[in-house]
Motif scaffolding. Structure first.
Motif, PDB file in Angstrom:
ATOM      1  N   ASP A   1       5.497   5.273   8.066  1.00  0.00           N
ATOM      2  CA  ASP A   1       4.302   5.884   8.654  1.00  0.00           C
ATOM      3  C   ASP A   1       3.169   4.870   8.779  1.00  0.00           C
ATOM      4  O   ASP A   1       2.504   4.792   9.811  1.00  0.00           O
ATOM      5  CB  ASP A   1       3.835   7.077   7.824  1.00  0.00           C
ATOM      6  N   LEU A   2       2.941   4.100   7.711  1.00  0.00           N
ATOM      7  CA  LEU A   2       1.877   3.103   7.746  1.00  0.00           C
ATOM      8  C   LEU A   2       2.202   2.001   8.756  1.00  0.00           C
ATOM      9  O   LEU A   2       1.320   1.551   9.493  1.00  0.00           O
ATOM     10  CB  LEU A   2       1.643   2.505   6.354  1.00  0.00           C
TER      11      LEU A   2
ATOM     12  N   TYR B   1       0.789  -1.233   0.000  1.00  0.00           N
ATOM     13  CA  TYR B   1       0.000   0.000   0.000  1.00  0.00           C
ATOM     14  C   TYR B   1       0.824   1.287   0.000  1.00  0.00           C
ATOM     15  O   TYR B   1       0.255   2.373   0.055  1.00  0.00           O
ATOM     16  CB  TYR B   1      -0.969   0.008   1.191  1.00  0.00           C
ATOM     17  N   THR B   2       2.143   1.199  -0.047  1.00  0.00           N
ATOM     18  CA  THR B   2       2.969   2.411  -0.100  1.00  0.00           C
ATOM     19  C   THR B   2       3.982   2.291  -1.230  1.00  0.00           C
ATOM     20  O   THR B   2       4.270   1.197  -1.705  1.00  0.00           O
ATOM     21  CB  THR B   2       3.723   2.642   1.221  1.00  0.00           C
TER      22      THR B   2
ATOM     23  N   SER C   1      -7.698  -2.880  -7.260  1.00  0.00           N
ATOM     24  CA  SER C   1      -8.521  -2.218  -6.240  1.00  0.00           C
ATOM     25  C   SER C   1      -8.022  -2.614  -4.855  1.00  0.00           C
ATOM     26  O   SER C   1      -7.267  -3.579  -4.698  1.00  0.00           O
ATOM     27  CB  SER C   1      -9.986  -2.622  -6.395  1.00  0.00           C
ATOM     28  N   ASP C   2      -8.477  -1.907  -3.834  1.00  0.00           N
ATOM     29  CA  ASP C   2      -8.040  -2.177  -2.464  1.00  0.00           C
ATOM     30  C   ASP C   2      -8.335  -3.611  -2.039  1.00  0.00           C
ATOM     31  O   ASP C   2      -7.479  -4.285  -1.465  1.00  0.00           O
ATOM     32  CB  ASP C   2      -8.729  -1.215  -1.487  1.00  0.00           C
ATOM     33  N   ILE C   3      -9.536  -4.082  -2.293  1.00  0.00           N
ATOM     34  CA  ILE C   3      -9.915  -5.440  -1.904  1.00  0.00           C
ATOM     35  C   ILE C   3      -9.118  -6.465  -2.696  1.00  0.00           C
ATOM     36  O   ILE C   3      -8.644  -7.466  -2.145  1.00  0.00           O
ATOM     37  CB  ILE C   3     -11.433  -5.672  -2.097  1.00  0.00           C
TER      38      ILE C   3
ATOM     39  N   LEU D   1      -6.816   4.113   5.616  1.00  0.00           N
ATOM     40  CA  LEU D   1      -5.942   5.278   5.461  1.00  0.00           C
ATOM     41  C   LEU D   1      -5.726   5.621   3.994  1.00  0.00           C
ATOM     42  O   LEU D   1      -5.685   6.785   3.612  1.00  0.00           O
ATOM     43  CB  LEU D   1      -4.605   5.046   6.162  1.00  0.00           C
ATOM     44  N   TYR D   2      -5.584   4.589   3.179  1.00  0.00           N
ATOM     45  CA  TYR D   2      -5.376   4.797   1.752  1.00  0.00           C
ATOM     46  C   TYR D   2      -6.566   5.531   1.140  1.00  0.00           C
ATOM     47  O   TYR D   2      -6.411   6.478   0.384  1.00  0.00           O
ATOM     48  CB  TYR D   2      -5.163   3.439   1.076  1.00  0.00           C
ATOM     49  N   ARG D   3      -7.762   5.102   1.501  1.00  0.00           N
ATOM     50  CA  ARG D   3      -8.965   5.738   0.963  1.00  0.00           C
ATOM     51  C   ARG D   3      -9.139   7.149   1.491  1.00  0.00           C
ATOM     52  O   ARG D   3      -9.532   8.049   0.759  1.00  0.00           O
ATOM     53  CB  ARG D   3     -10.193   4.910   1.304  1.00  0.00           C
ATOM     54  N   LYS D   4      -8.869   7.362   2.781  1.00  0.00           N
ATOM     55  CA  LYS D   4      -9.045   8.683   3.387  1.00  0.00           C
ATOM     56  C   LYS D   4      -8.084   9.706   2.813  1.00  0.00           C
ATOM     57  O   LYS D   4      -8.453  10.847   2.572  1.00  0.00           O
ATOM     58  CB  LYS D   4      -8.821   8.615   4.907  1.00  0.00           C
ATOM     59  N   SER D   5      -6.855   9.316   2.644  1.00  0.00           N
ATOM     60  CA  SER D   5      -5.835  10.293   2.277  1.00  0.00           C
ATOM     61  C   SER D   5      -5.487  10.305   0.805  1.00  0.00           C
ATOM     62  O   SER D   5      -4.664  11.107   0.379  1.00  0.00           O
ATOM     63  CB  SER D   5      -4.573  10.008   3.072  1.00  0.00           C
ATOM     64  N   LYS D   6      -6.095   9.432   0.037  1.00  0.00           N
ATOM     65  CA  LYS D   6      -5.798   9.342  -1.391  1.00  0.00           C
ATOM     66  C   LYS D   6      -4.289   9.246  -1.639  1.00  0.00           C
ATOM     67  O   LYS D   6      -3.702  10.096  -2.293  1.00  0.00           O
ATOM     68  CB  LYS D   6      -6.409  10.508  -2.139  1.00  0.00           C
ATOM     69  N   ARG D   7      -3.731   8.194  -1.044  1.00  0.00           N
ATOM     70  CA  ARG D   7      -2.326   7.812  -1.222  1.00  0.00           C
ATOM     71  C   ARG D   7      -1.335   8.598  -0.372  1.00  0.00           C
ATOM     72  O   ARG D   7      -0.153   8.425  -0.511  1.00  0.00           O
ATOM     73  CB  ARG D   7      -1.913   7.856  -2.694  1.00  0.00           C
TER      74      ARG D   7
END
Length: 164
Positions: A36-37, A27-28, A117-119, A73-79
């Protein structure tokens, strides 16, 4: 949290922290975001640990918390991953170094996975960790049949991305 529970958490976390590193890698895309993650997932695991009942393996539980935290976090912060300050905790978890010098094929695979996608990222991640479909379905929260169908579609999509 009692000292005994705190020591048990630290021991479990240190034993399984590669799980969190792998989630962070999916995810990073740079070391700062990875760190951070990693910290944010560690915080969420720490907060949730007193409620861990042992109904599943600790590794499955850590995957679930890690993936949910990363996706949220990915969805909230848009990467752009934002973390919270957690300096008031009395213990420190040392992160072992994570070797980020993968072979070229592995880098291409991560690049292809990053397009999912995330899933789908979570599903392929668990599949690559040699989790069976039962464990994948338990971790993601979908049926075993749905996990199998989605995995076949993901494999086809990755083949298309890697071999245009």
């Amino acid at each position: 949290m009692t000292k005994d529970l705190e020591h048990k958490f630290i021991s479990e976390f240190q034993q399984h922290q590669n799980i969190i590193h792998k989630v962070c890698r999916i995810y990073t895309n740079n070391q700062e975001a990875h760190n951070d993650l990693f910290q944010e997932i560690a915080i969420q695991l720490w907060k949730a640990y007193p409620k861990f009942r042992g109904d599943s393996k600790i590794s499955t539980w850590m995957y679930r918390i890690g993936l949910n935290t990363a996706i949220t976090l990915y969805r909230k912060s848009k990467r752009t991953i934002k973390t919270q300050d957690f300096d008031n905790v009395l213990f420190r978890i040392q992160s072992t170094s994570y070797d980020d010098t993968e072979e070229e094929q592995l880098k291409l695979m991560y690049k292809a996975i990053y397009q999912l996608s995330d899933i789908d990222k979570a599903l392929i991640f668990l599949y690559l960790e040699d989790k069976n479909y039962k464990e994948i379905s338990d971790t993601i929260g979908i049926s075993e049949v749905n996990a199998r169908v989605k995995m076949n579609r993901i494999k086809t999509r990755l083949r298309t991305i890697l071999n245009p």
